[in-house]
Design an enzyme around this catalytic site. Structure first.
Site, PDB file in Angstrom:
ATOM      1  N   SER A  77       0.711  -1.497  -0.006  1.00  0.00           N
ATOM      2  CA  SER A  77       0.065   0.469   0.319  1.00  0.00           C
ATOM      3  C   SER A  77       1.007   1.742   0.230  1.00  0.00           C
ATOM      4  CB  SER A  77      -0.728   0.221   1.350  1.00  0.00           C
ATOM      5  OG  SER A  77      -0.119  -0.321   1.662  1.00  0.00           O
ATOM      6  N   ASP A 367      -3.346   8.220   8.022  1.00  0.00           N
ATOM      7  CA  ASP A 367      -4.138   7.734   8.539  1.00  0.00           C
ATOM      8  C   ASP A 367      -3.352   6.705   9.964  1.00  0.00           C
ATOM      9  OD1 ASP A 367      -2.384   5.740   6.861  1.00  0.00           O
ATOM     10  OD2 ASP A 367      -4.075   4.968   6.040  1.00  0.00           O
ATOM     11  N   HIS A 370       0.424   5.449   7.340  1.00  0.00           N
ATOM     12  CA  HIS A 370       0.619   5.680   5.494  1.00  0.00           C
ATOM     13  C   HIS A 370       1.047   7.629   6.295  1.00  0.00           C
ATOM     14  CE1 HIS A 370      -1.593   2.424   4.627  1.00  0.00           C
ATOM     15  NE2 HIS A 370      -0.630   1.939   3.676  1.00  0.00           N
TER      16      HIS A 370
END
Length: 406
Positions: A77, A367, A370
Site C-alpha cells: 500500500s 491515516d 501511511h
C-alpha cells in the site's frame, strides 16, 4: 496492417533511444535531472543556520527526454496506485478523503491524501505517473513508460494481509512483470525489450504487511517458530530470490526500500497505549533489524549479479529524521494521523471526509499507517539525491540512472 507496423516501429524507436543507457543526458544538460516535484517543506538549517524553504511548485511536466525509459513498481500500500480498487478487499482507497489533495482532487486508489513516493520519483525521472497494472488495457504502448503492480496488503509471505480480502502477492506481482516482459518481446523483439527493461528502474517497497498482518499478531504461532532476527532473515532471503528472478528478466537497476518506523505509527501508539506519543521501541527495534538484514542482502546481490546496480534505501532513517526535525520541515503533528478516530486517530481507519483534518500538510501521518503527501515528498527527495538526509546505500536513484549508467 499499416497501423500495426507503425506501432511496432514506434515501440522499437522508444526502446532504441535508451540503448545503451549511457546515452542519457548529464544532470547539467537535462531539464529532467533536477525538477522540483516536492511540496514546500523546510529542511534542517544549513551551515549558516539559515532555513531554506523553496516555493511551492506547480506540478512539473515530464521531460521530453527521460532519464530512464520506464519505472516499474512492485510492493504494497505504500506504493499502490489503484490495484486494489479492482479487487474484493477492505484495503481500498477509492473513496474520499483519499486523493483529495492529489492532482485531480479525486481518489485514485493511493493510500494517501495526495501523491505517493513513486509519483515524485517518476517526475524526477522525466516520466508520467505510472499506471496500475490492473487499471490499464494491457496494450504495450500503455506500458512502455512503466507499470505499477503494487497491491495493498501484499507481503513477501503469500498469506500476509489475506484477512483484509483479495490482494496481489509479491510473487504474483513478479509474475505480472514477467507477463509484461513477454508482451514487450512479442511486440518489439527480445533485444529491444532487454534494452528497455535493463535501462529502466525497478522500485520495490514490500515487507511491512508481513509484520502488521502476520508476525506482530502472531498468526499461526509464528513467533514461537521465529525470533525477530530469524524472521527478518527469512524475509530477506525470500526477497533475495525474487530479485534474482527479476534479474533473469533483464532487471538491472533496482531500488529496494526498507521499512518505516511503524512503532511510531498512530495505530500502534493507540494499541500500545502510548501516554505521550512515545514510539513503541520493541516494534521499531525489529524493523531496524529487518532493514539491516535487507541492506546486507542488497550489498551481496549487487556484487553477485552481473551488470546489476542495486541500492537499498533506509526509510526508517529518513522517517526518523522527519520526526526528530519535524518543526524544520513544517510539521505540527507527529503522532496524530490526519484521518481516523480514537486517540492519535489510530483506532479506526480513515473511512469518511468527516474523519479527516483540514490541512494534511501539517501532519506526518495521513491515516493509521501511511504518511501524508508532504512526508512522501521529503522521502522521495532523499531517494532521488539525498536532499534532506542520506537514505540510500551505496547510491541514490540519481546516481543510479545518471552517473552510473551502463
Amino acid at each position: 496492417m499499416d497501423l500495426q507496423l507503425s506501432l511496432l516501429s514506434s515501440l522499437v524507436l522508444v526502446s532504441a533511444a535508451f540503448s545503451p543507457c549511457t546515452s542519457f543526458p548529464s544532470p547539467q544538460s537535462s531539464p529532467a535531472s533536477s525538477p522540483s516535484p516536492s511540496t514546500s517543506r523546510q529542511g534542517p538549517p544549513n551551515d549558516s543556520g539559515v532555513h531554506i524553504s523553496p516555493p511551492r511548485p506547480t506540478s512539473p511536466s515530464p521531460s521530453p527526454r527521460p532519464l530512464a525509459p520506464a519505472l516499474f513498481v512492485l510492493g504494497d500500500s505504500s506504493v499502490d496506485c489503484g490495484t486494489n480498487s479492482f479487487l474484493g478487499t477492505l484495503a481500498r482507497a477509492d473513496r474520499l478523503p483519499y486523493g483529495r489533495d492529489f492532482d485531480t482532487h479525486k481518489p485514485t486508489g493511493r493510500f494517501c491524501n495526495g501523491r505517493i513516493p513513486v509519483d515524485y520519483l517518476a517526475l524526477y525521472l522525466g516520466l508520467p505517473f505510472v499506471p496500475s497494472y490492473l487499471g490499464q488495457r494491457g496494450r504495450v504502448e500503455d506500458m512502455v513508460r512503466g507499470v505499477n503492480y503494487a497491491s495493498a496488503g501484499a507481503g513477501l509471505i503469500f498469506s500476509s494481509g489475506s484477512a483484509m480480502g483479495q490482494h496481489v502477492s509479491f510473487t504474483q506481482q513478479v509474475q505480472q512483470f514477467a507477463d509484461t516482459r513477454q508482451q514487450f518481446i512479442l511486440k518489439m523483439g527480445e533485444d529491444a525489450a532487454a534494452d528497455l527493461i535493463s535501462c529502466s528502474v525497478i522500485y520495490i517497497s514490500i515487507g511491512i504487511n508481513d509484520y502488521i498482518h502476520y508476525y506482530l499478531p502472531n498468526v499461526s504461532g509464528v513467533q514461537s517458530l521465529y525470533l525477530p532476527w530469524g524472521f527478518n532473515h527469512f524475509l530477506a532471503s525470500s526477497l533475495r530470490q525474487e530479485i534474482k528472478n527479476l534479474h533473469s528478466m533483464y532487471a538491472r537497476k533496482v531500488v529496494v526500500m526498507g521499512l518505516p518506523p511503524i512503532g511510531c505509527a498512530p495505530h500502534y501508539l493507540w494499541q500500545y497505549k502510548s501516554k505521550n506519543g512515545e514510539c513503541v521501541d520493541e516494534i521499531n527495534d525489529t524493523i531496524m533489524e529487518f532493514n539491516f538484514a535487507m541492506r546486507f542482502m542488497v550489498k551481496g546481490l549487487g556484487q553477485e549479479l552481473p551488470g546489476a546496480s542495486i541500492t537499498f534505501c533506509d526509510v526508517f532513517e529518513g522517517s526518523m529524521d522527519i520526526l526528530k526535525n519535524h518543526e524544520h520541515y513544517g510539521f505540527n503533528f507527529t503522532t496524530d494521523a490526519c484521518c481516523g478516530l480514537g486517540k492519535y486517530r489510530g483506532w479506526i481507519m480513515c473511512l469518511s471526509s468527516e474523519m479527516a483534518c483540514e490541512d494534511a500538510s501539517r501532519h506526518i501521518w495521513w491515516d493509521q499507517f501511511h504518511p501524508t503527501a508532504a512526508a512522501n515528498a521529503i522521502l522521495a527527495d532523499n531517494v532521488w539525491n539525498g536532499l534532506h538526509s542520506r537514505m540510500c546505500y551505496p547510491m541514490n536513484m540519481e546516481e543510479m540512472v545518471v552517473h552510473r549508467a551502463k
